[in-house]
Design an enzyme around this catalytic site. Structure first.
Site, PDB file in Angstrom:
ATOM      1  N   GLU A 320      44.213  34.742  30.530  1.00 29.18           N
ATOM      2  CA  GLU A 320      44.854  33.657  31.290  1.00 29.18           C
ATOM      3  C   GLU A 320      46.375  33.763  31.223  1.00 29.18           C
ATOM      4  O   GLU A 320      47.084  33.515  32.194  1.00 29.18           O
ATOM      5  CB  GLU A 320      44.394  32.288  30.788  1.00 29.18           C
ATOM      6  N   TYR A 405      37.166  42.652  38.639  1.00 32.28           N
ATOM      7  CA  TYR A 405      37.792  42.611  37.305  1.00 32.28           C
ATOM      8  C   TYR A 405      37.728  43.985  36.639  1.00 32.28           C
ATOM      9  O   TYR A 405      38.746  44.581  36.281  1.00 32.28           O
ATOM     10  CB  TYR A 405      37.050  41.635  36.392  1.00 32.28           C
TER      11      TYR A 405
END
Ligand code: ZN
Length: 625
Positions: A320, A405
């Protein structure tokens, strides 16, 4: 987002049936955002001012959204905004000279996109004006979850939080809901006086609890990064400009678990350039938060399932944080370019984890990521396996599983190997500087890569090789496949134990990372006896584990093998967590084992009221389609 090699969006496609087959579209435009109604080539919002009341009883936000807009096309007379389940009460256009009601109407609702809002703008309004909309949300808002007190850690106060990515901001703000635009924003939020509101903006750790909170976000962000949460939140510092908000019951555990956040921030700055956002704080939410984390700027929203007590799952925090550069600073132009957000971030996450911890730990996580990628290649249609597929609004939001990803990470590792770490780091720093506070398509990325690296004399990688990664399914043959000695060892011991060559007591589990334990569980023989499964469960305490990832791994195996002796703790796992990654594949394994589809539906019906609407959608797609 974080759905691991796990990311939170575009999200969890553990369910093959999520992805509808897109019809080939002849005039496909890769630079167009197929997930918005907004006419951003004619009008663009530059600033947003929200003034909202938070009503827990009605489960709605109500108030006004003022948008400072610019007309780019002098002949255009109609603004189109995105909405979903919003009630619009009035529209007013304000200029320096006048303020007048504007005509508006809602168009036809599309299941994926929501409902367009058309506002008429007189042709003499000028180039810049304010549009003020009075509106309220619906309890059905796909972005907002309203939690009753019993679904929070403390059990005494209600809570509300948003999840706007990818296309849900439109269900709490009427907005041009596309990453193609960037807006600054300010907000006044009124709540019950016992509660604290936080946003993806300038949260002040010392703010008094008055029930009225003001925010400013001076850096321009794409609308999917609009975020709000209201609850019984308290703050604790983690470092000089890092900290954590959560309910008081989770505060100590959060401070312990995320103690390395400040070090991660400093390391990220050293590697990728200055952090442009001021503070970096975490908000630890209740279990129903659907993702691992969401990179809302200045304030990442985080699942409590990371609170393992041993800091073993904090790669999500590195992920994050890394989004502060890839995604939040340099943003994918459309969701079709999502790999530039998520692949780049997964790569940076690994780099950070390597410095903060060690390369062995990162290699373990990379091997687990790679194994999940192989499972996704089995499930996801070939045309969606390209990093940048032909994506349009006939596709669901969850079109690619975790391919953008992990395959994205492997592509960047391939480039790092080819050009050397120093040259590739220089490339990344220049990339973040060049495209800061802007958006980027896959094609522009390839051109920039070409300019900076591929066109150098003697370049070890050609443009055609790079395009194989971005436009073709599967992996190129020269991809670097992750290897971990620790996990190889765990696999060998799992096979030896499955074949009765060694005793369980000879396996040194206590010296192993959770990742090695996960690999052991995934490597036991498919036809292992229930007696041995019981021994493994008892020996490692798997059914009672407090590590969410180990629980996920174990209960997928339990469901696949119909090991019914552990179905009671399996259901407890499904009730304990609401994060899609941890539960959707367990439901899917039950549904697919040939016997337990009905049971899976029954368990889901018992649990679903505690889940987030997005999580319910993913699970229901797998169980009822
Ligand atoms: Zn992410």
């Amino acid at each position: 987002m974080y759905r691991k090699p796990v990311l939170t969006v575009i999200a969890i496609l553990f369910i093959a049936s999520c992805s509808k087959q897109a019809e080939e579209v002849d005039n496909y435009d890769p630079a167009r955002d197929y997930f918005t109604f907004a006419n951003t080539e004619q009008f663009v919002t530059e600033h947003l001012a929200l003034d909202l009341d938070v009503d827990f009883k009605a489960e709605e936000l109500s108030g006004s959204a003022l948008q400072t807009m610019r007309r780019l096309d002098a002949a255009a007379t109609e603004i189109v905004l995105d909405t979903r389940d919003l009630t619009i009460a009035s529209a007013v256009i304000v200029t320096a000279e006048s303020s007048a009601p504007a005509e508006f109407r809602l168009g036809d609702t599309d299941e994926t996109l929501g409902t367009p809002l058309y506002i008429t703008v007189p042709v003499d309004t000028g180039e810049q004006f304010d549009l003020v909309l009075e509106y309220k949300t619906s309890p059905k808002s796909t972005a907002l979850q309203w939690l009753p007190p019993e679904l929070t850690a403390g059990g005494k106060h209600a809570m509300m939080f948003s999840q706007s990515q990818a296309i849900h901001a439109r269900s709490w703000v009427p907005v041009q809901d596309t990453p193609a635009i960037r807006i600054t924003y300010e907000a006044t939020i009124r709540t019950p006086t016992s509660m604290l509101a936080v946003m993806s903006a300038n949260n002040d750790p010392l703010t008094p609890r008055t029930g009225e909170y003001k925010f400013e976000m001076p850096q321009p962000i794409p609308p999917y990064l609009l975020a709000i949460a209201v609850g019984n939140f308290y703050f604790a510092p983690l470092g000089e400009n890092t900290g954590v908000y959560t309910e008081p019951e989770l505060l100590d555990a959060s401070v312990y678990e995320f103690a390395d956040t400040q070090a991660m921030l400093e390391q990220a700055e050293a590697m990728f350039g200055p952090y442009d956002w001021g503070r970096y704080d975490l908000l630890v939410l209740p279990p129903s938060f659907p993702f691992g984390g969401m990179e809302n700027p200045r304030l990442s929203f985080i699942t409590p399932s990371l609170l393992a007590g041993d800091r073993s799952l904090v790669s999500v925090i590195a992920h994050e944080l890394a989004h502060s550069w890839s995604g939040n600073l340099v943003t994918n132009a459309t969701w079709r370019d999502g790999w530039l957000n998520e692949g780049m971030t997964s790569y940076m996450e690994s780099r950070l984890m390597e410095v903060i911890y060690n390369v062995e730990r990162v290699d373990e996580e990379r091997v687990l990521m790679y194994n999940e990628l192989l499972l996704d290649f089995e499930r996801v249609p070939e045309k969606m396996q390209a990093l940048a597929p032909r994506l349009d609004n006939t596709d669901s939001e969850d079109f690619q599983g975790t391919i953008h990803y992990s395959k994205g990470q492997l592509f960047l590792e391939y480039l790092e190997d080819a050009f050397g770490r120093k040259a590739f780091d220089d490339f990344l720093s220049a990339y973040f500087e060049e495209f800061a506070f802007g958006t980027i398509t896959t094609e522009r990325f390839l051109d920039y890569l070409d300019e900076r690296l591929l066109s150098q004399e003697g370049s070890p990688v050609t443009r055609a090789q790079a395009e194989q990664w971005t436009y073709e399914p599967g992996l190129p043959v020269d991809a670097r496949i992750p290897v971990s000695k620790n996990l190889e060892n765990a696999k060998a011991l799992a096979e030896a134990w499955s074949a009765d060559e060694i005793q369980l007591s000879e396996v040194p589990f206590e010296d192993w990372s959770p990742q090695a334990r996960i690999h052991f569980i995934n490597s036991i023989a498919p036809d292992l006896s229930f007696e041995k499964l019981a021994a493994l469960d008892g020996g490692l305490g798997l059914s009672a584990t407090s590590n969410a990832e180990i629980g996920r791994t174990w209960f997928i195996q339990v469901a696949k093998r119909r090991y019914t002796a552990a179905y009671e703790p399996l259901e407890a796992h499904l009730n304990r967590y609401g994060r899609g990654r941890l539960i959707a594949p367990v439901y899917a394994a039950l549904a697919a084992n040939g016997e337990d589809l009905e049971l899976a539906r029954e368990m889901f019906e018992r649990a679903r009221s505690a889940y987030h609407p997005l999580t319910n959608e993913w699970i229901a797609n797998g169980l009822y389609e």
